[in-house]
Structure formats: C-alpha cells, structure tokens
Design a protein around this motif. Structure first.
Motif, PDB file in Angstrom:
ATOM      1  N   GLY A  45       0.827  -1.207   0.000  1.00 52.40           N
ATOM      2  CA  GLY A  45       0.000   0.000   0.000  1.00 52.40           C
ATOM      3  C   GLY A  45       0.860   1.255   0.000  1.00 52.40           C
ATOM      4  O   GLY A  45       2.059   1.221  -0.267  1.00 52.40           O
ATOM      5  N   SER A  46       0.237   2.385   0.355  1.00 50.04           N
ATOM      6  CA  SER A  46       0.949   3.670   0.295  1.00 50.04           C
ATOM      7  C   SER A  46       1.392   4.187   1.660  1.00 50.04           C
ATOM      8  O   SER A  46       2.385   4.918   1.762  1.00 50.04           O
ATOM      9  N   ASP A  71       2.238  -9.192   1.187  1.00 49.16           N
ATOM     10  CA  ASP A  71       1.380  -9.560   0.059  1.00 49.16           C
ATOM     11  C   ASP A  71       1.917  -8.898  -1.208  1.00 49.16           C
ATOM     12  O   ASP A  71       2.792  -8.040  -1.163  1.00 49.16           O
ATOM     13  N   GLY A 134      -0.427  -2.580   6.969  1.00 48.59           N
ATOM     14  CA  GLY A 134      -1.377  -1.489   6.865  1.00 48.59           C
ATOM     15  C   GLY A 134      -2.767  -2.068   7.053  1.00 48.59           C
ATOM     16  O   GLY A 134      -2.930  -3.263   7.340  1.00 48.59           O
ATOM     17  N   GLY A 136      -6.810  -1.678   5.210  1.00 50.32           N
ATOM     18  CA  GLY A 136      -7.691  -1.034   4.243  1.00 50.32           C
ATOM     19  C   GLY A 136      -8.946  -0.494   4.905  1.00 50.32           C
ATOM     20  O   GLY A 136      -9.219  -0.766   6.084  1.00 50.32           O
ATOM     21  N   HIS A 140      -9.369  -4.899   5.717  1.00 44.57           N
ATOM     22  CA  HIS A 140      -8.439  -5.916   5.209  1.00 44.57           C
ATOM     23  C   HIS A 140      -7.017  -5.569   5.633  1.00 44.57           C
ATOM     24  O   HIS A 140      -6.659  -4.411   5.848  1.00 44.57           O
ATOM     25  N   ILE A 141      -6.206  -6.629   5.711  1.00 36.74           N
ATOM     26  CA  ILE A 141      -4.774  -6.455   5.962  1.00 36.74           C
ATOM     27  C   ILE A 141      -4.043  -7.359   4.982  1.00 36.74           C
ATOM     28  O   ILE A 141      -4.568  -8.416   4.618  1.00 36.74           O
ATOM     29  N   LYS A 164     -10.001  -4.765  -3.856  1.00 39.35           N
ATOM     30  CA  LYS A 164      -9.027  -3.699  -4.147  1.00 39.35           C
ATOM     31  C   LYS A 164      -8.156  -4.189  -5.305  1.00 39.35           C
ATOM     32  O   LYS A 164      -7.443  -5.174  -5.149  1.00 39.35           O
ATOM     33  N   ARG A 169      -4.175 -11.686  -6.395  1.00 42.54           N
ATOM     34  CA  ARG A 169      -3.083 -11.304  -5.494  1.00 42.54           C
ATOM     35  C   ARG A 169      -2.502 -12.546  -4.819  1.00 42.54           C
ATOM     36  O   ARG A 169      -3.002 -13.647  -4.982  1.00 42.54           O
TER      37      ARG A 169
HETATM   38  C1  6PG Z   1      -2.049  -3.757  -0.828  1.00 47.60           C
HETATM   39  C2  6PG Z   1      -1.681  -3.710   0.627  1.00 47.60           C
HETATM   40  C3  6PG Z   1      -2.895  -3.481   1.460  1.00 47.60           C
HETATM   41  C4  6PG Z   1      -2.687  -2.133   2.121  1.00 47.60           C
HETATM   42  C5  6PG Z   1      -3.975  -1.560   2.623  1.00 47.60           C
HETATM   43  C6  6PG Z   1      -3.768  -0.104   3.065  1.00 47.60           C
HETATM   44  O1  6PG Z   1      -1.447  -4.512  -1.576  1.00 47.60           O
HETATM   45  O2  6PG Z   1      -2.927  -2.986  -1.201  1.00 47.60           O
HETATM   46  O3  6PG Z   1      -0.948  -4.717   1.061  1.00 47.60           O
HETATM   47  O4  6PG Z   1      -3.149  -4.415   2.439  1.00 47.60           O
HETATM   48  O5  6PG Z   1      -1.759  -2.276   3.200  1.00 47.60           O
HETATM   49  O6  6PG Z   1      -4.927  -1.603   1.583  1.00 47.60           O
HETATM   50  O7  6PG Z   1      -3.351   0.606   1.935  1.00 47.60           O
HETATM   51  P1  6PG Z   1      -2.922   2.152   2.077  1.00 47.60           P
HETATM   52  O8  6PG Z   1      -1.699   2.162   2.966  1.00 47.60           O
HETATM   53  O9  6PG Z   1      -2.603   2.588   0.674  1.00 47.60           O
HETATM   54  O10 6PG Z   1      -4.092   2.862   2.701  1.00 47.60           O
END
Ligand code: 6PG
Length: 227
Positions: A45-46, A71, A134, A136, A140-141, A164, A169
């Motif tokens: 994620g970001s 992931d 992180g 979502g 979700h994690i 997402k 994935r």
């Molecule tokens: C992914 C991530 C996902 C991410 C969360 C939070 O591949 O998208 O592994 O689990 O950690 O969706 O994403 P942000 O940090 O962008 O809010």
C-alpha cells in the motif's frame, strides 16, 4: 485471541512514519544483537512508504537483514503498482542489502504458482522478527479481505476477486503473519476511522485475526483514530 498492547497516536502521518522508522531500527538492532539477524515483513500500500524512505539514513546493518513481503499484486515485476516496486523505490534500492536476502513474491507468475513458490520461503523463514501491516478501509490487511475464505493450513494464499484491484493477489496467511516476535500496524487518514471504531468495538475483521504471541502495536494518526 488478539492483544493490542498500545495505540500509539500521533498528530500527523509524518509523525507516524518517523515513529515507525525509529521502532524498526530499534527492533533491527535488538534482533541482530540477540540472534545475529533481522527478519522483517514489509507492508504494501501507500501508508508505509514514508517510513521506508526515512529508514534509508538509519544505522541498520542491512547485511544481517532478511526482507519479506506481506502480500503482492499479480502484476508484471516492474509494474509501478507492485508493493515490491514501492519498497524498492523507497528503501531497497538505496541500502546495502544482499539481493539474495530480499524475498520478493513472484506474483508475476500468477496467484497459484507464485503462492506455491513463496510458501516454502515463508516456511523456511519462520519466525519473523517484525511484521509491518497497513489496513484497508474495509478492515483488510495484506490481501486478506472480508468474506474471503482461505485454508487455515496454508502459510501463503492465492487470492481471487480482491475488492481492491488487482483482483488476483498473493498474501501471507493470518497464521504466517502472526508468527512474528513483534507486529506493528501503520494506519493513517480519516478514511480508516470507521473501521478503527469497528475493530475497537470487537467486530470480527481480517485486521482482528492477526494474533502474534507478544501482541500488536498500532501506530496511528489522530485522523484515523478519530480523536
Ligand atoms: C495492498 C496492501 C494493502 C494495504 C492496505 C492499506 O497490496 O494494497 O498490502 O493491504 O496495506 O490496503 O493501503 P494504504 O496504505 O494505501 O491505505
């Protein structure tokens, strides 16, 4: 049963990133001093990107570190939307870590083949020293999403129809993610607030299935915590 040791709340995402960076350094130095190595699982994620970029200047003996991913998205290896590409740009291409100590999920091979190959590396690596995650806006994690069923015996799951994008994935299982001495959630932004409240009120979510033996810490900004 999940134990949340601390909700560590900060004014801004930048303050969260700084605190997470310092905690990673502390854990790395302690693991290397005690066990001669540091096995770290990176979040995608970001949110974690700033913390990763701050790590570049920190005093870590990267030659003794082993990097894994929680992931990965089934995209070409150099796709800018890959978690591995984000980590390479923010951290891995700026530090002196042996390439053979960075375990990128081969998601470009597809979710089934890639999961099968990565599972053996995860099994061989057990136990991790620190897992970063992180969360979502649906709780979700990694790529463990609500209402998705997975075989409990697996350490790495292929994921289909992820809400997402991309749909396909690969994710470490709750069991694999929980097999860590320490675990940190990194959560910022008002968009996460509703799910944080659900998590705190005991609603069963993927985020609440992660239960390492020493508990978890949540590094969070006030926008997500709803202070
Ligand atoms: C992914 C991530 C996902 C991410 C969360 C939070 O591949 O998208 O592994 O689990 O950690 O969706 O994403 P942000 O940090 O962008 O809010």
């Amino acid at each position: 049963m999940q134990t949340i040791n601390h909700w560590l709340s900060f004014e801004t995402p930048e303050a969260v990133a700084t605190a997470v960076c310092h905690e990673i350094v502390r854990q790395a130095q302690q693991s290397i001093a005690e066990r001669g190595c540091f096995k770290l699982v990176l979040a995608g994620g970001s949110t974690p990107k700033l913390a990763y970029s701050l790590l570049v200047q920190q005093p870590v003996d990267w030659s003794k570190c082993f990097i894994f991913f929680g992931d990965e998205r089934c995209l070409p290896i150099d796709d800018p939307d890959r978690n591995s590409v984000m980590a390479q740009q923010a951290l891995l291409s700026h530090i002196d870590i042996p390439a053979q100590q960075v375990f990128i999920i081969p998601a470009e091979l597809g979710n089934v083949e890639g999961a099968k190959l990565y599972e053996q590396q995860v099994i061989d690596a057990q136990t991790f020293d620190l897992v970063l995650l992180g969360m979502g806006e649906d709780g979700h994690i990694a790529s463990l999403f609500p209402s998705h069923e997975h075989a409990e015996t697996e350490f790495v799951h292929p994921v289909y129809n992820a809400p997402k994008p991309p749909a396909d994935r690969i994710t470490l299982s709750a069991k694999a993610l929980s097999n860590s001495r320490e675990l940190i959630f990194i959560i910022t932004g008002m968009g996460k607030q509703a799910m944080i409240k659900q998590w705190q009120s005991g609603v069963q979510l993927p985020v609440s299935t992660i239960a390492p033996i020493n508990g978890v810490d949540v590094y969070i900004d006030k926008a997500a915590l709803g202070d």
